[in-house]
Scaffold this active site. Structure first.
Site, PDB file in Angstrom:
ATOM      1  N   SER A 324     -42.780   6.656  38.923  1.00 35.34           N
ATOM      2  CA  SER A 324     -42.954   5.607  39.915  1.00 35.34           C
ATOM      3  C   SER A 324     -44.323   5.722  40.587  1.00 35.34           C
ATOM      4  O   SER A 324     -45.351   5.667  39.910  1.00 35.34           O
ATOM      5  CB  SER A 324     -41.804   5.676  40.924  1.00 35.34           C
ATOM      6  OG  SER A 324     -41.780   4.549  41.754  1.00 35.34           O
ATOM      7  N   ASP A 381     -36.637  -2.233  33.868  1.00 34.89           N
ATOM      8  CA  ASP A 381     -37.210  -1.697  35.105  1.00 34.89           C
ATOM      9  C   ASP A 381     -38.318  -2.619  35.599  1.00 34.89           C
ATOM     10  O   ASP A 381     -39.405  -2.693  35.009  1.00 34.89           O
ATOM     11  CB  ASP A 381     -37.753  -0.288  34.845  1.00 34.89           C
ATOM     12  CG  ASP A 381     -38.249   0.398  36.105  1.00 34.89           C
ATOM     13  OD1 ASP A 381     -38.162  -0.210  37.195  1.00 34.89           O
ATOM     14  OD2 ASP A 381     -38.734   1.542  36.005  1.00 34.89           O
ATOM     15  N   HIS A 424     -34.487   2.155  37.361  1.00 34.27           N
ATOM     16  CA  HIS A 424     -35.716   2.862  37.724  1.00 34.27           C
ATOM     17  C   HIS A 424     -35.496   4.365  37.921  1.00 34.27           C
ATOM     18  O   HIS A 424     -36.441   5.102  38.114  1.00 34.27           O
ATOM     19  CB  HIS A 424     -36.294   2.248  39.006  1.00 34.27           C
ATOM     20  CG  HIS A 424     -37.650   2.766  39.378  1.00 34.27           C
ATOM     21  ND1 HIS A 424     -38.735   2.689  38.526  1.00 34.27           N
ATOM     22  CD2 HIS A 424     -38.096   3.387  40.504  1.00 34.27           C
ATOM     23  CE1 HIS A 424     -39.795   3.223  39.119  1.00 34.27           C
ATOM     24  NE2 HIS A 424     -39.437   3.655  40.315  1.00 34.27           N
TER      25      HIS A 424
END
Length: 490
Positions: A324, A381, A424
């Protein structure tokens, strides 16, 4: 009146049955009577569990072989008729396969808290450069190379260690970083500072936020391989930089600053539209210093310079990995190391669920410096699709970098409509990597990774069939969730 010789009749019937019976699952493979009867009975019993149907048990047996065969045949035909397999089989085949006797023990291992299987580590000395992108991972991604799969899972676990270390002491600095690989030692803690400041009234309204509003937070670490045997196996001494994703309010604030800013250059020309540019918030977290600590950029480059000097003369590699926000900062760090570290060894980036970071020129800049980037992307995602949609020169060239594209719908364990957090989640990523064979192949049947972490963090997104079985397997054990950390994506 002729009385038939019943003994001879039964003997001939038995011989005839043994010589012609075949498996109902693999018609071309002859099986013994006992094996076929046992396999069919177990499959039917498991089918009953899946479909929640009941039937008469066929476990009582006579001593006479012929009688047992007649009883099994009768019970089998009755049950098959009641289940209407011809009608439901297309919809239930996947569940039936997973519940077959051959897979029950394996499923139990995957769901067990005490069982953690790992794929074997192979010697990488002859091809570690290819695994780190010397040929841009050509021929290694689809189908996925076994050694590359193990390396990707290993890097993901380094990132998980950064999450766990942060949550152990979010207000300060973790005393211990529980590295997943005992052959590595952590040499440096890394901190990121936000240039954004929240209004004072937020502290007055919510004074308990504490670490959530701190401008400087622990974000990751540098580790180096210190085991001679592992160095020989890998073919070099490896330096790993692991970076976690977003955790604090100020980091979230930086994420929502998608405008692009120019990268520092010796002779910048602000009017040049082809200058390398990166997302403002990511760059801010990487380059901002605090009153009491240097910036993440200065701290990281200084540590890498020290390690390169310390191990001068050895073959080295630098692997930057993150999830991320950490995946975005990993690109900035790799670019900076290649630019500012003298005699820098090969630098590779392995990112999980990373957003877009810069424009085409930034991607060209990474290529020109020899930085290799492999993005691991889940098609569901949404984070991997931003903030590039807001940037100038959209469709930036990062999209042309090698990608390992995963699909959550291929997992037999996760719901196809899993929520955004699960799509995610880092553990979900590692689960998909461990099961990925190729884009045109089903989920790997001999996947090694345990499902326990996935159940602990994403139970609502795991199919009911497996959550229920997990509860049954562990109903008699003492459940201790004291060491279960929040999902990295939360």
């Amino acid at each position: 009146i002729l009385t038939p010789n019943t003994d001879l009749f039964h003997t001939q019937r038995k011989l005839f049955t043994c010589s012609t019976i075949t498996s109902t699952l693999i018609p071309t493979k002859p099986l013994s009577v006992s094996t076929a009867r046992k396999t069919n009975r177990e499959h039917l019993r498991n089918l009953e569990n899946v479909l929640k149907t009941s039937s008469t048990s066929t476990d009582n047996h006579d001593n006479n072989v012929s009688s047992r065969q007649v009883k099994t045949t009768t019970s089998t035909s009755t049950l098959l008729g009641g289940l209407s397999l011809a009608r439901i089989w297309p919809h239930m085949k996947a569940a039936v396969d997973e519940m077959s006797p051959r897979n029950l023990k394996r499923l139990q291992r995957l769901l067990s808290k005490s069982s953690e299987e790992r794929s074997p580590k192979n010697k990488l000395g002859s091809n570690w450069r290819e695994l780190h992108g010397s040929n841009n991972w050509a021929g290694l991604l689809d189908p996925l190379d076994e050694n590359l799969r193990r390396e990707l899972v290993r890097y993901g676990e380094f990132v998980q260690a950064s999450y766990h270390a942060f949550h152990s002491d979010p207000e300060g600095s973790p005393r211990d970083i529980a590295l997943p690989d005992g052959s590595f030692k952590a040499t440096k803690s890394l901190y990121a500072t936000s240039s954004v400041r929240l209004p004072k009234w937020i502290d007055d309204v919510a004074p308990d936020l504490r670490w959530m509003t701190k401008p400087t937070s622990w974000v990751g670490y540098v580790a180096v391989c210190d085991d001679p045997r592992e160095i020989r196996r890998m073919g070099r001494r490896e330096i790993v930089i692991a970076l976690r994703g977003t955790a604090t309010l100020l980091e979230w604030s930086e994420n929502f600053r998608p405008n692009l800013v120019s990268m520092p250059e010796p002779k910048p020309d602000p009017s040049d539209p082809t200058r390398p540019k990166v997302e403002c918030g990511f760059n801010s977290l990487y380059t901002t210093a605090s009153q009491h600590a240097p910036s993440l950029a200065e701290s990281l480059v200084g540590e890498i310079c020290r390690l390169v000097d310390l191990y001068a003369g050895e073959e080295l590699s630098i692997s930057v990995t993150g999830h991320s926000l950490g995946a975005a900062i990993a690109l900035l760090a790799a670019d900076d190391i290649a630019e500012r570290v003298p005699n820098a060894p090969p630098v590779s980036v392995f990112s999980f669920g990373g957003p877009r970071v810069g424009n085409r020129e930034f991607a060209d800049r990474l290529v020109s410096k020899g930085v290799k980037v492999l993005r691991v992307v889940n098609s569901q995602d949404v984070v991997t699709k931003v903030p590039g949609i807001f940037s100038d020169n959209d469709n930036n060239k990062q999209g042309q970098n090698p990608e390992l594209r995963l699909d959550m719908k291929m997992s037999p364990y996760l719901k196809p409509n899993a929520d955004v957090a699960c799509c995610h989640d880092l553990e979900a990523y590692l689960h998909l990597v461990d099961g990925f064979l190729a884009s045109n192949c089903p989920f790997r049947a001999n996947a090694k990774r345990s499902l326990r972490k996935l159940l602990d963090e994403q139970r609502s997104n795991v199919k009911v069939l497996y959550t229920g079985k997990s509860l049954r397997l562990n109903r008699d054990s003492i459940v201790d969730n004291g060491d279960v950390l929040p999902s990295p994506s939360s």
